[in-house]
Design a protein around this motif. Structure first.
Motif, PDB file in Angstrom:
ATOM      1  N   ARG A  36      -4.697   5.267   6.744  1.00 63.90           N
ATOM      2  CA  ARG A  36      -6.134   4.927   6.781  1.00 63.90           C
ATOM      3  C   ARG A  36      -6.386   3.598   7.480  1.00 63.90           C
ATOM      4  N   ALA A  69      -2.443   5.204   2.559  1.00 64.33           N
ATOM      5  CA  ALA A  69      -3.378   4.102   2.799  1.00 64.33           C
ATOM      6  C   ALA A  69      -3.048   3.391   4.112  1.00 64.33           C
ATOM      7  N   THR A 104      -6.956  12.104   6.696  1.00 65.61           N
ATOM      8  CA  THR A 104      -7.651  10.947   6.111  1.00 65.61           C
ATOM      9  C   THR A 104      -9.110  10.847   6.570  1.00 65.61           C
ATOM     10  N   MET A 137       0.842  -1.216   0.000  1.00 67.26           N
ATOM     11  CA  MET A 137       0.000   0.000   0.000  1.00 67.26           C
ATOM     12  C   MET A 137       0.868   1.254   0.000  1.00 67.26           C
TER      13      MET A 137
END
Length: 238
Positions: free
Chosen positions: A76, A73, A104, A69
């Motif tokens: 997140r 990400a 985020t 990733m």
């Protein structure tokens, strides 16, 4: 497995910084990573954050491959980092720095609630909220860097050298806050030169030497280990 580094190799050009390390972190733990400068501690954290890519092996969080990733990400997924050297945005206010940590999330109520909690943890930041971050003391900047990482509402908080360059009284205060953060259920991975303070705080620890894990044990056992004392704690029992 909650967070796991499996056979992790990282290269910078032709230089291998990590030689196949295996590390696991259980939910709710404080795990510390110790070692001399250049041992690979920061590289380990940056691998978890997705800021450096492994040449072999991987990083897994609740079964998901983080190494596949991009770093935003990874945030997140619930992993945030307070970097070595604090890296606050000096020309932005304390409040603006904190808000950047929540990039985020669109949940305004949750962001406000998290920010209020951070101001409870670090009342100094509330007093300084409209001040430019570049005008803060080193200790205040460290509080801000940790606060900014917490704004992402992480499940795992990565702390890289939070005590670096701080007066002993501030170090004690920062570590007490880390303990309070952990008591909320948050998992902490701590890279720290101050081995004694880190081991008193942590559940377990790993010792890295030139990119290899040479020791893994409970924090209490590492504190009592004469090799660790001689290498990192300034001699046996002193």
């Amino acid at each position: 497995m909650f967070l796991e580094l499996r056979d992790l190799h990282v290269k910078y050009g032709n230089v291998e910084a990590l030689h196949g390390i295996n590390v696991h972190v259980d939910e709710g733990e404080i795990v510390t990573i110790l070692g001399a400068n250049g041992a690979g501690k920061t590289t380990t954290l940056m691998s978890i954050s997705g800021l450096v890519q492994p040449s072999q092996g991987g990083v897994y969080f609740k079964g998901k491959a983080l190494h596949e990733m991009p770093s935003h990400a990874v945030v997140r997924e619930g992993i945030t980092q307070s970097p070595e050297g604090r890296r606050v945005f000096g020309t932005l206010t304390v409040l603006e720095n904190l808000n950047l940590g929540a990039f985020t999330s669109n949940d305004k109520a949750r962001i406000r609630k998290t920010r209020d909690w951070i101001f409870e943890l670090f009342p100094r930041l509330l007093e300084r909220k409209d001040q430019l971050a570049g005008t803060l003391s080193g200790g205040e900047q460290q509080m801000l860097a940790i606060g900014r990482a917490l704004m992402g509402d992480p499940k795992v908080l990565l702390l890289d050298e939070p005590s670096l360059g701080l007066a002993p009284i501030l170090v004690k205060s920062i570590f007490e806050t880390v303990r309070a953060i952990n008591k909320t259920g948050m998992t902490v991975v701590l890279v720290e030169q101050n081995a004694r303070a880190a081991l008193k705080l942590a559940t377990r620890g790993y010792v890295l030497e030139v990119g290899r894990v040479v020791m893994e044990d409970s924090a209490a056992n590492l504190l009592a280990n004469t090799d660790v004392q001689d290498a990192y704690l300034g001699g046996s029992g002193h």
